[in-house]
Design a protein around this motif. Structure first.
Motif, mmCIF file in Angstrom:
data_model
loop_
_atom_site.group_PDB
_atom_site.id
_atom_site.type_symbol
_atom_site.label_atom_id
_atom_site.label_comp_id
_atom_site.label_asym_id
_atom_site.label_seq_id
_atom_site.Cartn_x
_atom_site.Cartn_y
_atom_site.Cartn_z
ATOM 1 N N VAL A 113 -1.963 1.830 8.431
ATOM 2 C CA VAL A 113 -2.434 1.640 7.061
ATOM 3 C C VAL A 113 -3.236 2.876 6.648
ATOM 4 O O VAL A 113 -4.156 3.278 7.351
ATOM 5 C CB VAL A 113 -3.307 0.380 6.960
ATOM 6 C CG1 VAL A 113 -3.788 0.190 5.538
ATOM 7 C CG2 VAL A 113 -2.537 -0.837 7.431
ATOM 8 N N GLN A 114 -2.885 3.471 5.518
ATOM 9 C CA GLN A 114 -3.535 4.721 5.107
ATOM 10 C C GLN A 114 -4.851 4.413 4.399
ATOM 11 O O GLN A 114 -5.030 4.673 3.220
ATOM 12 C CB GLN A 114 -2.590 5.529 4.213
ATOM 13 C CG GLN A 114 -1.225 5.799 4.832
ATOM 14 C CD GLN A 114 -1.315 6.690 6.052
ATOM 15 O OE1 GLN A 114 -1.881 7.771 5.995
ATOM 16 N NE2 GLN A 114 -0.765 6.226 7.167
ATOM 17 N N GLN A 116 -7.086 -0.304 1.189
ATOM 18 C CA GLN A 116 -5.866 -0.881 0.610
ATOM 19 C C GLN A 116 -5.796 -2.388 0.816
ATOM 20 O O GLN A 116 -5.043 -3.072 0.114
ATOM 21 C CB GLN A 116 -4.629 -0.221 1.234
ATOM 22 C CG GLN A 116 -4.567 1.255 0.952
ATOM 23 C CD GLN A 116 -3.183 1.816 1.202
ATOM 24 O OE1 GLN A 116 -2.239 1.087 1.443
ATOM 25 N NE2 GLN A 116 -3.066 3.115 1.123
ATOM 26 N N SER A 131 1.788 7.911 9.219
ATOM 27 C CA SER A 131 2.831 7.253 9.995
ATOM 28 C C SER A 131 3.231 5.927 9.379
ATOM 29 O O SER A 131 2.447 5.281 8.686
ATOM 30 C CB SER A 131 2.329 7.040 11.420
ATOM 31 O OG SER A 131 3.158 6.153 12.102
ATOM 32 N N TYR A 132 4.454 5.513 9.682
ATOM 33 C CA TYR A 132 4.987 4.234 9.218
ATOM 34 C C TYR A 132 4.205 3.048 9.727
ATOM 35 O O TYR A 132 4.266 1.968 9.170
ATOM 36 C CB TYR A 132 6.443 4.091 9.656
ATOM 37 C CG TYR A 132 6.611 4.166 11.161
ATOM 38 C CD1 TYR A 132 6.571 3.021 11.943
ATOM 39 C CD2 TYR A 132 6.785 5.383 11.795
ATOM 40 C CE1 TYR A 132 6.689 3.089 13.317
ATOM 41 C CE2 TYR A 132 6.895 5.473 13.163
ATOM 42 C CZ TYR A 132 6.854 4.311 13.913
ATOM 43 O OH TYR A 132 6.956 4.393 15.262
ATOM 44 N N SER A 133 3.455 3.226 10.820
ATOM 45 C CA SER A 133 2.827 2.074 11.455
ATOM 46 C C SER A 133 1.354 1.928 11.118
ATOM 47 O O SER A 133 0.744 0.944 11.507
ATOM 48 C CB SER A 133 2.988 2.182 12.977
ATOM 49 O OG SER A 133 2.336 3.345 13.426
ATOM 50 N N LYS A 159 -0.423 -1.466 10.798
ATOM 51 C CA LYS A 159 0.053 -2.485 9.854
ATOM 52 C C LYS A 159 0.201 -3.827 10.554
ATOM 53 O O LYS A 159 0.005 -4.883 9.962
ATOM 54 C CB LYS A 159 1.374 -2.041 9.239
ATOM 55 C CG LYS A 159 1.174 -0.930 8.228
ATOM 56 C CD LYS A 159 2.454 -0.496 7.556
ATOM 57 C CE LYS A 159 2.155 0.595 6.543
ATOM 58 N NZ LYS A 159 3.364 1.216 6.012
ATOM 59 N N GLU A 168 7.624 10.413 9.131
ATOM 60 C CA GLU A 168 6.478 9.613 8.699
ATOM 61 C C GLU A 168 6.886 8.194 8.345
ATOM 62 O O GLU A 168 6.035 7.385 7.979
ATOM 63 C CB GLU A 168 5.814 10.275 7.495
ATOM 64 C CG GLU A 168 5.126 11.577 7.865
ATOM 65 C CD GLU A 168 4.950 12.477 6.683
ATOM 66 O OE1 GLU A 168 5.619 12.248 5.652
ATOM 67 O OE2 GLU A 168 4.156 13.417 6.772
ATOM 68 N N PHE A 190 5.478 5.415 3.712
ATOM 69 C CA PHE A 190 4.214 5.296 4.451
ATOM 70 C C PHE A 190 3.019 5.501 3.535
ATOM 71 O O PHE A 190 1.942 4.986 3.787
ATOM 72 C CB PHE A 190 4.174 6.316 5.599
ATOM 73 C CG PHE A 190 3.641 7.654 5.204
ATOM 74 C CD1 PHE A 190 2.318 7.991 5.473
ATOM 75 C CD2 PHE A 190 4.433 8.569 4.532
ATOM 76 C CE1 PHE A 190 1.823 9.216 5.093
ATOM 77 C CE2 PHE A 190 3.938 9.786 4.156
ATOM 78 C CZ PHE A 190 2.635 10.116 4.431
ATOM 79 N N SER A 235 -3.200 -5.329 10.616
ATOM 80 C CA SER A 235 -3.860 -5.503 9.321
ATOM 81 C C SER A 235 -3.918 -6.966 8.906
ATOM 82 O O SER A 235 -4.858 -7.389 8.229
ATOM 83 C CB SER A 235 -3.119 -4.693 8.258
ATOM 84 O OG SER A 235 -1.827 -5.228 8.065
ATOM 85 N N PHE A 285 -0.195 -0.482 0.276
ATOM 86 C CA PHE A 285 0.221 -1.420 1.324
ATOM 87 C C PHE A 285 -0.398 -2.786 1.088
ATOM 88 O O PHE A 285 -1.544 -2.901 0.685
ATOM 89 C CB PHE A 285 -0.218 -0.878 2.694
ATOM 90 C CG PHE A 285 -0.040 -1.857 3.810
ATOM 91 C CD1 PHE A 285 1.219 -2.174 4.271
ATOM 92 C CD2 PHE A 285 -1.144 -2.469 4.398
ATOM 93 C CE1 PHE A 285 1.387 -3.080 5.296
ATOM 94 C CE2 PHE A 285 -0.978 -3.374 5.420
ATOM 95 C CZ PHE A 285 0.284 -3.678 5.866
#
Lengths: 165, 168
Positions: B117-118, B122, B113-115, B79, A148, A152, B82, A156
């Motif tokens: 934005v959740q 945010q 995922s790292y890529s 991201k 992940e 993550f 974003s 952000f």
């Protein structure tokens, strides 16, 4: 083009550079040594072999293995539509000569492999990340990259993303 | 039966400023022409004749953020993207509203995922979340009607943009 003819053409220019040759689902594949990789690619693009198009550059992480990465170059000849896969083994930190001076399509393909796999290409005109952003940490398709990603689920902020644009 | 009958006499209507302004705002919510992923196709479908978003006064998708009142975040927000989404939102003139359309925009969806934005909340304040993957056009219209309901209850002097002094 027949595999035998390709192998003969390469052996004339750079003897001993082909380590292995196989056929898989009707597509020929040769494994070449790192020393004369660039010369082999030049020969394949030249008139004798005529592979005038580089369709894809693929990186494979085979982590426990000693040379860690496999690089696959998928070539296509527009004359008889035959394909050839050139396989090159590369260790971690090892620089691979860029073939973007032979096929322009290698430019972005190699940038993608550099971005996601962390393989460095020497003599590349513009080796920057292409899919992730400039200050991204790590190479996401490596097997030791967390699935992940790091942080993550942390809050952000767009200010943390620094990009080329 | 409508306004024209009321105006037959001496042409005077009495209402409050808040009601009049909110009535105007609620019935002309112009969205930004903006889509990120497959949700954008459902958003487009909601504008076409079968679903017809113009029944609610929102058919005028503006090509400039300066002219839009609503941004529908339709799809997965990476991201890398974003930064641009934040910039478009900042360029929109107040008053403005945000719809997070679909699971990805609301909370990241399947992309842990790292890529990705959740959740777009945010980076920008969201007014209405529409669940679904992707939501059907009816759901987009329901979300738009929720925005209209919200606009009708707003007090003019107490909007966050007025209180913070960003409204010119």
């Amino acid at each position: 083009m027949e595999l035998n003819a390709i192998v003969n053409a390469i052996s004339e220019k750079c003897p001993g550079s082909i380590l292995k040759q196989t056929e898989n689902h009707g597509i020929n594949e040769i494994t070449v040594s790192a020393q004369c990789f660039y010369e082999v690619m030049q020969t394949l693009q030249g008139d004798g072999c005529g592979f005038d198009m580089l369709t894809d550059v693929v990186g494979i992480d085979r982590m426990p293995r000693a040379p860690r990465f496999d690089l696959l170059y998928v070539l296509l000849s527009m004359k008889d539509f035959s394909r050839l896969i050139v396989r090159l083994e590369a260790g971690e930190g090892q620089e691979v000569p860029s073939v973007s001076s032979i096929w322009h399509s290698a430019n972005w393909g190699e940038r993608e492999v550099f971005d996601l796999m962390g393989i460095n290409f020497s003599n590349h005109p513009d080796l920057r990340r292409i899919l992730t952003w400039e200050n991204f940490d790590g190479h996401p398709l490596r097997k030791d990259f967390p699935l992940e990603g790091k942080d993550f689920d942390k809050p952000f902020d767009t200010k943390t993303v620094k990009d080329y644009c | 039966m409508g306004l024209e009958n009321q105006l037959v006499g001496d042409n005077v209507l009495v209402t409050s400023m808040t009601k009049l302004v909110n009535w105007g705002r609620a019935n002309s919510v112009w969205p930004c022409t903006f889509g990120l992923a497959c949700c954008a196709l459902e958003m487009i479908a909601s504008t076409l004749a079968n679903f017809d978003i113009s029944r609610f006064g929102s058919e005028v998708f503006r090509p400039s953020p300066r002219q839009s009142d609503l941004i529908i975040i339709a799809g997965t927000l990476t991201k890398k993207m974003s930064v641009m989404v934040k910039r478009i939102y900042d360029q929109m003139a107040d008053p403005k509203w945000v719809i997070a359309m679909g699971a990805c925009a609301s909370c990241g969806g399947v992309f842990k995922s790292y890529s990705v934005v959740q959740g777009v909340d945010q980076i920008i304040p969201v007014d209405v979340y529409i669940p679904g993957c992707p939501p059907r056009p009816e759901a987009v219209l329901a979300g738009l009607m929720k925005i209209q309901e919200k606009i009708l209850t707003e007090k003019l002097g107490q909007r966050p943009d007025v209180l913070s002094g960003t409204l010119q």
